[in-house]
Design a protein around this motif. Structure first.
Motif, PDB file in Angstrom:
ATOM      1  N   GLU A  64      33.685  86.810 -14.641  1.00 45.04           N
ATOM      2  CA  GLU A  64      33.067  86.411 -13.382  1.00 45.04           C
ATOM      3  C   GLU A  64      32.802  84.909 -13.356  1.00 45.04           C
ATOM      4  O   GLU A  64      32.982  84.254 -12.327  1.00 45.04           O
ATOM      5  CB  GLU A  64      31.761  87.181 -13.175  1.00 45.04           C
ATOM      6  N   GLU A  65      32.378  84.360 -14.475  1.00 44.63           N
ATOM      7  CA  GLU A  65      32.110  82.921 -14.560  1.00 44.63           C
ATOM      8  C   GLU A  65      33.386  82.114 -14.342  1.00 44.63           C
ATOM      9  O   GLU A  65      33.373  81.096 -13.637  1.00 44.63           O
ATOM     10  CB  GLU A  65      31.497  82.585 -15.919  1.00 44.63           C
ATOM     11  N   GLU A  66      34.484  82.566 -14.924  1.00 44.80           N
ATOM     12  CA  GLU A  66      35.760  81.869 -14.757  1.00 44.80           C
ATOM     13  C   GLU A  66      36.232  81.938 -13.309  1.00 44.80           C
ATOM     14  O   GLU A  66      36.746  80.948 -12.772  1.00 44.80           O
ATOM     15  CB  GLU A  66      36.802  82.468 -15.695  1.00 44.80           C
ATOM     16  N   ILE A  67      36.043  83.080 -12.674  1.00 46.55           N
ATOM     17  CA  ILE A  67      36.441  83.225 -11.269  1.00 46.55           C
ATOM     18  C   ILE A  67      35.617  82.302 -10.382  1.00 46.55           C
ATOM     19  O   ILE A  67      36.148  81.656  -9.463  1.00 46.55           O
ATOM     20  CB  ILE A  67      36.318  84.697 -10.831  1.00 46.55           C
ATOM     21  N   ARG A  68      34.317  82.201 -10.639  1.00 44.78           N
ATOM     22  CA  ARG A  68      33.467  81.294  -9.857  1.00 44.78           C
ATOM     23  C   ARG A  68      33.913  79.841 -10.045  1.00 44.78           C
ATOM     24  O   ARG A  68      33.946  79.064  -9.082  1.00 44.78           O
ATOM     25  CB  ARG A  68      32.005  81.458 -10.261  1.00 44.78           C
ATOM     26  N   ALA A  69      34.266  79.476 -11.270  1.00 41.86           N
ATOM     27  CA  ALA A  69      34.718  78.107 -11.536  1.00 41.86           C
ATOM     28  C   ALA A  69      36.026  77.812 -10.810  1.00 41.86           C
ATOM     29  O   ALA A  69      36.203  76.720 -10.245  1.00 41.86           O
ATOM     30  CB  ALA A  69      34.885  77.890 -13.033  1.00 41.86           C
ATOM     31  N   LEU A  70      36.936  78.785 -10.785  1.00 44.10           N
ATOM     32  CA  LEU A  70      38.209  78.599 -10.090  1.00 44.10           C
ATOM     33  C   LEU A  70      37.993  78.504  -8.575  1.00 44.10           C
ATOM     34  O   LEU A  70      38.671  77.734  -7.889  1.00 44.10           O
ATOM     35  CB  LEU A  70      39.165  79.741 -10.423  1.00 44.10           C
ATOM     36  N   ASP A  71      37.048  79.279  -8.060  1.00 35.41           N
ATOM     37  CA  ASP A  71      36.705  79.183  -6.638  1.00 35.41           C
ATOM     38  C   ASP A  71      36.206  77.779  -6.309  1.00 35.41           C
ATOM     39  O   ASP A  71      36.613  77.175  -5.299  1.00 35.41           O
ATOM     40  CB  ASP A  71      35.637  80.222  -6.294  1.00 35.41           C
ATOM     41  N   GLN A  72      35.341  77.237  -7.161  1.00 31.37           N
ATOM     42  CA  GLN A  72      34.824  75.885  -6.938  1.00 31.37           C
ATOM     43  C   GLN A  72      35.954  74.868  -6.944  1.00 31.37           C
ATOM     44  O   GLN A  72      35.980  73.945  -6.115  1.00 31.37           O
ATOM     45  CB  GLN A  72      33.794  75.539  -8.018  1.00 31.37           C
TER      46      GLN A  72
ATOM     47  N   ILE B  21      43.671  83.680  -4.207  1.00 32.00           N
ATOM     48  CA  ILE B  21      43.197  85.056  -4.319  1.00 32.00           C
ATOM     49  C   ILE B  21      43.561  85.607  -5.682  1.00 32.00           C
ATOM     50  O   ILE B  21      44.663  85.380  -6.191  1.00 32.00           O
ATOM     51  CB  ILE B  21      43.766  85.954  -3.197  1.00 32.00           C
ATOM     52  N   ILE B  22      42.605  86.308  -6.289  1.00 28.63           N
ATOM     53  CA  ILE B  22      42.833  87.089  -7.490  1.00 28.63           C
ATOM     54  C   ILE B  22      42.560  88.534  -7.111  1.00 28.63           C
ATOM     55  O   ILE B  22      41.493  88.851  -6.586  1.00 28.63           O
ATOM     56  CB  ILE B  22      41.912  86.661  -8.640  1.00 28.63           C
ATOM     57  N   ALA B  23      43.523  89.405  -7.354  1.00 30.37           N
ATOM     58  CA  ALA B  23      43.361  90.807  -6.971  1.00 30.37           C
ATOM     59  C   ALA B  23      43.673  91.705  -8.161  1.00 30.37           C
ATOM     60  O   ALA B  23      44.768  91.632  -8.719  1.00 30.37           O
ATOM     61  CB  ALA B  23      44.272  91.157  -5.799  1.00 30.37           C
ATOM     62  N   PRO B  24      42.741  92.554  -8.567  1.00 31.44           N
ATOM     63  CA  PRO B  24      43.024  93.499  -9.641  1.00 31.44           C
ATOM     64  C   PRO B  24      44.158  94.455  -9.287  1.00 31.44           C
ATOM     65  O   PRO B  24      44.829  94.974 -10.171  1.00 31.44           O
ATOM     66  CB  PRO B  24      41.708  94.256  -9.804  1.00 31.44           C
ATOM     67  N   ASN B  25      44.348  94.697  -7.994  1.00 30.28           N
ATOM     68  CA  ASN B  25      45.396  95.613  -7.559  1.00 30.28           C
ATOM     69  C   ASN B  25      45.866  95.182  -6.175  1.00 30.28           C
ATOM     70  O   ASN B  25      45.055  95.005  -5.265  1.00 30.28           O
ATOM     71  CB  ASN B  25      44.860  97.052  -7.515  1.00 30.28           C
ATOM     72  N   PHE B  26      47.190  95.009  -6.018  1.00 30.98           N
ATOM     73  CA  PHE B  26      47.749  94.582  -4.735  1.00 30.98           C
ATOM     74  C   PHE B  26      48.259  95.754  -3.905  1.00 30.98           C
ATOM     75  O   PHE B  26      48.742  95.544  -2.790  1.00 30.98           O
ATOM     76  CB  PHE B  26      48.882  93.578  -4.958  1.00 30.98           C
TER      77      PHE B  26
ATOM     78  N   LYS C 123      40.302  78.473   2.587  1.00 25.17           N
ATOM     79  CA  LYS C 123      39.736  77.485   1.670  1.00 25.17           C
ATOM     80  C   LYS C 123      38.808  78.217   0.714  1.00 25.17           C
ATOM     81  O   LYS C 123      37.884  78.894   1.133  1.00 25.17           O
ATOM     82  CB  LYS C 123      38.964  76.401   2.426  1.00 25.17           C
ATOM     83  N   GLY C 124      39.067  78.093  -0.569  1.00 22.86           N
ATOM     84  CA  GLY C 124      38.287  78.808  -1.580  1.00 22.86           C
ATOM     85  C   GLY C 124      39.043  80.009  -2.099  1.00 22.86           C
ATOM     86  O   GLY C 124      39.991  80.508  -1.478  1.00 22.86           O
ATOM     87  N   LEU C 125      38.631  80.473  -3.276  1.00 21.44           N
ATOM     88  CA  LEU C 125      39.289  81.595  -3.936  1.00 21.44           C
ATOM     89  C   LEU C 125      38.460  82.850  -3.770  1.00 21.44           C
ATOM     90  O   LEU C 125      37.241  82.822  -3.927  1.00 21.44           O
ATOM     91  CB  LEU C 125      39.491  81.270  -5.418  1.00 21.44           C
ATOM     92  N   ILE C 126      39.119  83.963  -3.447  1.00 22.58           N
ATOM     93  CA  ILE C 126      38.416  85.234  -3.307  1.00 22.58           C
ATOM     94  C   ILE C 126      38.926  86.209  -4.357  1.00 22.58           C
ATOM     95  O   ILE C 126      40.047  86.073  -4.870  1.00 22.58           O
ATOM     96  CB  ILE C 126      38.570  85.837  -1.897  1.00 22.58           C
TER      97      ILE C 126
END
Length: 276
Positions: A114-122, A132-137, A264-267
């Protein structure tokens, strides 16, 4: 009728690069790009067969895109989007490099914290691009996860069973963890089972999450499958999704590639771009 949460305003063809192009998911992404007039393949990486035309490497015939081991070389060619289905050990570095080049990441590899995802969003926010990062497409799998979250509000006794091929590196799957995240939004922690329950074989009851259990099955021949069992007095509800082949993920990949062009931003999670 409105189908998705965002309108696709990007009109020009989208230039796409693929990381891990010779892997099973990477090959499906190449096929997707080739059959969609709105997408153009401009680069591809692979750990093997560098210097080979990607189409010839995967049995599609020449596509005039040469495989390289260097992601930097691919990003320098100016793709709009990088689709990444590599490995957990590579995905963080690949995503950071893409953002640094102003290339929008669409990531299907799980394993980020979760911390890495927040950093990538920033980083995406600062670069002014979407990702976008999706566990399942698979859109059906996303619906399964969303429906499970809603069911947990009314039937809090549950267990998750996820089943994947025996080459999968992480357990539980990203899909199971995302399902658990959606369930936690609707259900307070509630310990299930007998208070004096004991495992006579370690791991028999699966992983513990907020009072319930997540079970991971790994067998050859499987692709990606998950069921969530909900139980209450005199009844059992099963919500299940099965991906029978990897083509099932491609409609979601296409949707994500289009969506990040206007974001704009990563989800995290495909459900965030569906009109649910």
């Amino acid at each position: 009728m409105k189908r998705f949460a965002s309108l696709h305003r990007w009109m020009a063809p989208i230039k796409v690069a693929v990381a891990g192009a010779t892997g099973k998911m990477g090959q499906e992404v190449i096929k997707l790009i080739q059959r969609e007039e709105s997408l153009i393949l401009v680069g591809a990486t692979a750990r093997t067969q560098a210097g080979t035309d990607v189409g010839e490497a995967i049995g599609m015939g020449r596509l005039d895109v040469i495989l390289t081991e260097s992601l930097t070389d691919v990003l320098a060619q100016g793709p709009d989007v990088l689709v990444d289905f590599t490995t957990p050990s590579l995905v963080k570095s690949n995503t950071e490099q893409a953002i640094a080049y102003g290339v929008r990441p669409v990531v299907g590899t799980t394993g980020l914290t979760e911390e890495e995802i927040r950093a990538l969003d920033q980083q995406c926010q600062e670069a002014g691009i979407g990702g976008i990062i999706a566990p399942n497409f698979a859109i059906g799998a996303v619906l399964m996860m969303v429906f499970a979250g809603k069911a947990a509000r009314y039937m809090p006794h549950l267990e998750i069973i996820e089943l994947h091929h025996d080459r999968k590196l992480d357990a539980p799957s990203g899909t199971a963890l995302k399902t658990a995240e959606l369930i936690s939004k609707e259900r307070e922690e509630q310990k299930q089972g007998h208070p004096e329950e004991k495992e006579t074989l370690e791991g028999a009851r699966g992983g513990y999450k907020d009072g319930y259990r997540i079970h991971s099955v790994r067998l050859p021949g499987l692709v990606a499958h998950q069921e969530v069992l909900f139980s209450d007095a005199g009844q059992l509800l099963t919500i299940r999704h099965d991906s029978l082949n990897r083509e099932s993920f491609m409609p979601g990949v296409k949707l994500a590639v289009e969506d990040v062009m206007n974001r704009k931003g990563l989800i995290y999670g495909l459900e965030n771009i569906l009109d649910l």
